[in-house]
Design a protein around this motif. Sequence first.
Motif, PDB file in Angstrom:
ATOM      1  N   MET A   1      -2.820  -4.577  -7.322  1.00  0.00           N
ATOM      2  CA  MET A   1      -2.254  -4.977  -6.033  1.00  0.00           C
ATOM      3  C   MET A   1      -3.294  -5.694  -5.168  1.00  0.00           C
ATOM      4  N   GLY A   2      -4.392  -6.127  -5.801  1.00  0.00           N
ATOM      5  CA  GLY A   2      -5.521  -6.701  -5.071  1.00  0.00           C
ATOM      6  C   GLY A   2      -5.260  -8.030  -4.399  1.00  0.00           C
TER       7      GLY A   2
ATOM      8  N   PRO B   1      -7.164  -6.857  -0.279  1.00  0.00           N
ATOM      9  CA  PRO B   1      -7.868  -5.708  -0.893  1.00  0.00           C
ATOM     10  C   PRO B   1      -8.539  -6.072  -2.217  1.00  0.00           C
TER      11      PRO B   1
ATOM     12  N   TYR C   1      -3.681   4.936   2.192  1.00  0.00           N
ATOM     13  CA  TYR C   1      -4.730   4.790   1.169  1.00  0.00           C
ATOM     14  C   TYR C   1      -4.189   5.196  -0.196  1.00  0.00           C
ATOM     15  N   PRO C   2      -3.935   4.230  -1.076  1.00  0.00           N
ATOM     16  CA  PRO C   2      -3.379   4.576  -2.389  1.00  0.00           C
ATOM     17  C   PRO C   2      -4.445   5.196  -3.300  1.00  0.00           C
ATOM     18  N   PRO C   3      -4.020   6.008  -4.283  1.00  0.00           N
ATOM     19  CA  PRO C   3      -4.977   6.605  -5.225  1.00  0.00           C
ATOM     20  C   PRO C   3      -5.667   5.561  -6.096  1.00  0.00           C
ATOM     21  N   SER C   4      -5.080   4.385  -6.211  1.00  0.00           N
ATOM     22  CA  SER C   4      -5.654   3.319  -7.043  1.00  0.00           C
ATOM     23  C   SER C   4      -4.994   2.001  -6.639  1.00  0.00           C
ATOM     24  N   PHE C   5      -5.672   0.887  -6.920  1.00  0.00           N
ATOM     25  CA  PHE C   5      -5.046  -0.434  -6.723  1.00  0.00           C
ATOM     26  C   PHE C   5      -4.416  -0.942  -8.027  1.00  0.00           C
TER      27      PHE C   5
ATOM     28  N   PHE D   1       0.841  -1.204   0.000  1.00  0.00           N
ATOM     29  CA  PHE D   1       0.000   0.000   0.000  1.00  0.00           C
ATOM     30  C   PHE D   1       0.876   1.254   0.000  1.00  0.00           C
TER      31      PHE D   1
ATOM     32  N   TYR E   1     -11.760  -1.823  -4.262  1.00  0.00           N
ATOM     33  CA  TYR E   1     -11.166  -0.531  -3.873  1.00  0.00           C
ATOM     34  C   TYR E   1     -12.233   0.357  -3.224  1.00  0.00           C
TER      35      TYR E   1
END
Lengths: 235, 235
Positions: free
Chosen positions: A132-133, B139, A142-146, A93, B142
Amino acid sequence: MKKLIIASTSTLHNGSYLDYLLPTLAIHFENVKNLLFIPYARPGGISHDTYTDKVREAFSKINITVKGIHEYENPIEAIAAAEGIFTGGGNTFLLVTQLYQAKVIDALEAAVKNGTPYLGTSAGSNICGLTMGTTNDMPIVYPPSFKTLGFVSFNINPHYLDPDVNSTHMGETRETRINEFHHFNPQPVLGLREGSWLEVSGNTITLKGALHARLFRQNQEPEEIAPESDLSNLK
Amino acid sequence: MKKLIIASTSTLHNGSYLDYLLPTLAIHFENVKNLLFIPYARPGGISHDTYTDKVREAFSKINITVKGIHEYENPIEAIAAAEGIFTGGGNTFLLVTQLYQAKVIDALEAAVKNGTPYLGTSAGSNICGLTMGTTNDMPIVYPPSFKTLGFVSFNINPHYLDPDVNSTHMGETRETRINEFHHFNPQPVLGLREGSWLEVSGNTITLKGALHARLFRQNQEPEEIAPESDLSNLK
């Protein structure tokens, strides 16, 4: 031509950092004198400098010098000019958040697709998949996107761990978690056990190391994949 | 007056679903005839209906009927009108995403703060903390945010697991992960072992069950907390 090593772990039990991979890396990075290191994942929260020192020590054994991306004024230019790139493990993350914040995602994608040899371990391998799921890490930021780099057309689960049949713990097994992932995402997930890695050479993907990997596909039974298997068509 | 049970797990090893908590729940929900169940976390990817049936069966033993929030046309009104609310475990990323998408976060916060008795297990307990940043889950989707309900002024780590001293696995221990969390987040994290729960009654928070909990604070050594300890001032 793409050229990647995507490793489950940097370190084996009772081994020292990167030791088991060094013979492979000496060939993988044979034309590399100076390696660019991306320390953003900060394992255990260590600093970029401390992490880079650790990597520097390991690569000195194969006569490669190392510079951290944080030591450059312009990280995008550093990636574009790199002879070789290594993204180390830690928290995925955090790594993905930092890659987006430093705006280096596109540069990294371009460099590797253009043939800059790349090494990823753990979190640095996770980001080679579509998303990255299937990381095992805790969502500490908290990333801007996975969405990640998609150097392979599936997802990676590094440090893949078989269910412990003697466990009395009621938390989900890794397999249960990946099964939940497949209720909401179509791409295959490759569980790489510690000591396994993928070698990507152009469009060819090969499983390396002594262990089998475990392949999970949506709506199918998991499958054991033997070392040296060709995974080029996996998607 | 707030009234919550925040449990580490729904199920103990060799136990059946919610069994160990039923005597506590009979008192906690003594004025509840019909319970509203939030099945959004979908453990193992099971459907809302299947999950609700499982909960219905458990609560029938203490003469409480159960209706799933997905059975209502207006979930916000369902929460506002509920006699009692239970959010079950599963995947926290999925649960939080669904809570935001159904726009029920505010309604849930208001209902519980106004005294509607609440039960959370696992993912349903995670969301009682300030953020979901200390979940153990993968995760798989999202969420719009990691911010959760803040019924307690710290974070929860359910299914807390002590390091396995015999393990040869190189993935991070739970303690290492929480330590990484504290490099980027100030709030305390309470590791609730399976069989422990928090009882929140107004402004009083008490650790219940037979086990100690493990308390992690930023820049401090972790601390073992005994059953019946008062955690009202933890923040």
